[in-house]
Scaffold this motif. Sequence first.
Motif, PDB file in Angstrom:
ATOM      1  N   GLY A  36       0.827  -1.196   0.000  1.00 59.96           N
ATOM      2  CA  GLY A  36       0.000   0.000   0.000  1.00 59.96           C
ATOM      3  C   GLY A  36       0.859   1.243   0.000  1.00 59.96           C
ATOM      4  O   GLY A  36       2.044   1.199   0.342  1.00 59.96           O
ATOM      5  N   LEU A  37       0.266   2.353  -0.397  1.00 56.65           N
ATOM      6  CA  LEU A  37       0.959   3.640  -0.350  1.00 56.65           C
ATOM      7  C   LEU A  37      -0.062   4.760  -0.326  1.00 56.65           C
ATOM      8  O   LEU A  37      -1.259   4.538  -0.542  1.00 56.65           O
ATOM      9  N   VAL A  38       0.417   5.950  -0.040  1.00 55.22           N
ATOM     10  CA  VAL A  38      -0.433   7.137  -0.107  1.00 55.22           C
ATOM     11  C   VAL A  38      -0.255   7.736  -1.497  1.00 55.22           C
ATOM     12  O   VAL A  38       0.804   8.284  -1.813  1.00 55.22           O
ATOM     13  N   PRO A  39      -1.243   7.604  -2.379  1.00 52.70           N
ATOM     14  CA  PRO A  39      -1.083   8.130  -3.730  1.00 52.70           C
ATOM     15  C   PRO A  39      -1.009   9.651  -3.731  1.00 52.70           C
ATOM     16  O   PRO A  39      -1.580  10.302  -2.847  1.00 52.70           O
ATOM     17  N   PRO A  40      -0.327  10.234  -4.687  1.00 55.44           N
ATOM     18  CA  PRO A  40      -0.258  11.697  -4.763  1.00 55.44           C
ATOM     19  C   PRO A  40      -1.643  12.288  -4.993  1.00 55.44           C
ATOM     20  O   PRO A  40      -2.521  11.642  -5.568  1.00 55.44           O
ATOM     21  N   PRO A  41      -1.870  13.519  -4.536  1.00 57.49           N
ATOM     22  CA  PRO A  41      -3.144  14.189  -4.843  1.00 57.49           C
ATOM     23  C   PRO A  41      -3.377  14.187  -6.351  1.00 57.49           C
ATOM     24  O   PRO A  41      -2.479  14.482  -7.130  1.00 57.49           O
ATOM     25  N   GLY A  42      -4.590  13.814  -6.742  1.00 58.31           N
ATOM     26  CA  GLY A  42      -4.900  13.733  -8.164  1.00 58.31           C
ATOM     27  C   GLY A  42      -5.039  12.317  -8.670  1.00 58.31           C
ATOM     28  O   GLY A  42      -5.522  12.093  -9.775  1.00 58.31           O
ATOM     29  N   MET A  43      -4.606  11.322  -7.849  1.00 62.09           N
ATOM     30  CA  MET A  43      -4.717   9.928  -8.280  1.00 62.09           C
ATOM     31  C   MET A  43      -5.718   9.182  -7.418  1.00 62.09           C
ATOM     32  O   MET A  43      -5.830   9.417  -6.207  1.00 62.09           O
ATOM     33  N   VAL A  44      -6.444   8.274  -8.061  1.00 67.75           N
ATOM     34  CA  VAL A  44      -7.378   7.390  -7.372  1.00 67.75           C
ATOM     35  C   VAL A  44      -7.065   5.951  -7.763  1.00 67.75           C
ATOM     36  O   VAL A  44      -6.347   5.690  -8.726  1.00 67.75           O
ATOM     37  N   GLU A  45      -7.620   5.015  -7.014  1.00 66.68           N
ATOM     38  CA  GLU A  45      -7.379   3.606  -7.327  1.00 66.68           C
ATOM     39  C   GLU A  45      -7.971   3.251  -8.684  1.00 66.68           C
ATOM     40  O   GLU A  45      -9.088   3.644  -9.025  1.00 66.68           O
ATOM     41  N   SER A  46      -7.222   2.483  -9.456  1.00 72.20           N
ATOM     42  CA  SER A  46      -7.668   2.068 -10.779  1.00 72.20           C
ATOM     43  C   SER A  46      -8.639   0.899 -10.687  1.00 72.20           C
ATOM     44  O   SER A  46      -8.524   0.044  -9.809  1.00 72.20           O
ATOM     45  N   GLU A  47      -9.566   0.847 -11.604  1.00 77.01           N
ATOM     46  CA  GLU A  47     -10.451  -0.302 -11.742  1.00 77.01           C
ATOM     47  C   GLU A  47      -9.938  -1.264 -12.801  1.00 77.01           C
ATOM     48  O   GLU A  47     -10.527  -2.322 -13.014  1.00 77.01           O
ATOM     49  N   GLN A  48      -8.832  -0.919 -13.464  1.00 81.66           N
ATOM     50  CA  GLN A  48      -8.316  -1.715 -14.579  1.00 81.66           C
ATOM     51  C   GLN A  48      -7.074  -2.520 -14.197  1.00 81.66           C
ATOM     52  O   GLN A  48      -6.779  -3.527 -14.837  1.00 81.66           O
ATOM     53  N   PHE A  49      -6.344  -2.092 -13.190  1.00 81.92           N
ATOM     54  CA  PHE A  49      -5.105  -2.770 -12.806  1.00 81.92           C
ATOM     55  C   PHE A  49      -4.822  -2.456 -11.349  1.00 81.92           C
ATOM     56  O   PHE A  49      -5.475  -1.591 -10.737  1.00 81.92           O
ATOM     57  N   ALA A  50      -3.861  -3.146 -10.750  1.00 79.33           N
ATOM     58  CA  ALA A  50      -3.497  -2.898  -9.357  1.00 79.33           C
ATOM     59  C   ALA A  50      -2.645  -1.640  -9.284  1.00 79.33           C
ATOM     60  O   ALA A  50      -1.478  -1.648  -9.671  1.00 79.33           O
ATOM     61  N   GLY A  51      -3.228  -0.559  -8.809  1.00 77.20           N
ATOM     62  CA  GLY A  51      -2.494   0.686  -8.731  1.00 77.20           C
ATOM     63  C   GLY A  51      -3.414   1.887  -8.743  1.00 77.20           C
ATOM     64  O   GLY A  51      -4.603   1.795  -8.400  1.00 77.20           O
ATOM     65  N   PHE A  52      -2.877   3.021  -9.182  1.00 86.78           N
ATOM     66  CA  PHE A  52      -3.585   4.301  -9.135  1.00 86.78           C
ATOM     67  C   PHE A  52      -3.412   5.028 -10.465  1.00 86.78           C
ATOM     68  O   PHE A  52      -2.441   4.784 -11.196  1.00 86.78           O
ATOM     69  N   GLU A  53      -4.316   5.950 -10.763  1.00 88.09           N
ATOM     70  CA  GLU A  53      -4.243   6.640 -12.040  1.00 88.09           C
ATOM     71  C   GLU A  53      -4.921   7.999 -11.980  1.00 88.09           C
ATOM     72  O   GLU A  53      -5.713   8.303 -11.082  1.00 88.09           O
ATOM     73  N   ASP A  54      -4.567   8.821 -12.956  1.00 85.85           N
ATOM     74  CA  ASP A  54      -5.074  10.193 -13.066  1.00 85.85           C
ATOM     75  C   ASP A  54      -5.466  10.417 -14.523  1.00 85.85           C
ATOM     76  O   ASP A  54      -4.613  10.438 -15.411  1.00 85.85           O
TER      77      ASP A  54
END
Length: 316
Positions: free
Chosen positions: A40-58
């Motif tokens: 886990g991590l604290v994603p940068p402001p502007g990113m949310v969890e992805s519904e397509q892959f394990a991770g975050f996106e903007d």
Amino acid sequence: MRLAFTSAFLSAAFALLLAAAPAVPAGAVELMYPRGSAIGLVPPPGMVESEQFAGFEDDATKSSILVVDMPAEAYDQLVTGFSEQALTTRGVTLEDREDFPLKGAKAILLIGRQTAGPVSVRKWVLLVGSERGTGIVTVQVPEAGAAAYPDKVVREALSSITFRNVADQAGSLPFAVTNLAGFRPVRALGGTTLLLTDGPKDTLDGPDQPVFVVSIAGGAPRDDERRQFALRALSTIPGVKDLKLDRAEPQRINGQAGFEVMATGADARTGAPIKVVQWIRFGPTAYIRMVGVTKLDAFPDVYDRLRALRDGVEAR
């Protein structure tokens, strides 16, 4: 049952590194564990969890963070495999490689660029290892998003990386094991798979301890395809060789259509005789696969417990 880390494994890791990620709208800033990941991590402001892959996106900048978690023993091979030469052959120009300070873990940060046609992407790749697991965390930011995700912001996000324990990770899987039958969870993988064993060791490096693996995947083979489907799945079990089929037959499992396959074989590393039993429970759009592996002479004493584990698996 051993989990081997070969050139195919490294190729898969590089594929994830180089993959372009789709994106969605933006927002949260708290510790998050994407899609059942151990990391886990604290994603940068502007990113949310992805519904397509394990991770975050903007979506606005097409930037992303991809999280891949692996067993702890993968770390040394991963570090060796991510050499400058290997990255260059995959289109990544390495600009810096440095030890990265991270509490409770060892980590190496690779920084570089990748160009695909007119698009240039800045990449940060953190290889991180701890007693709880190994991970690749890849941050990729197109030039157009550079102002939103400068090096300082990326490093702050990477510095927040945390590994959670197996029990917490298992709690986020799309199934629960309600009867452990004396086994204990030792590893969860990819948000879809749970490995359990009974014995003093947490490493699954041979047949000395019985192993039970539960995984879930999408797909619904027709009735007349289920036998071949189950036999193909049996052939993919790692760390075993010389499998000889004992029986393969349809079976009701917890009131649902299922299939049981039982076979004898040998441990690929030691040659010790082993017994394998595989159950697949079919649903309308997905299936749950359960595999037990034991020493051949231990199987009569373990079989009833494997069945209890099987019957205790419930979809959430």
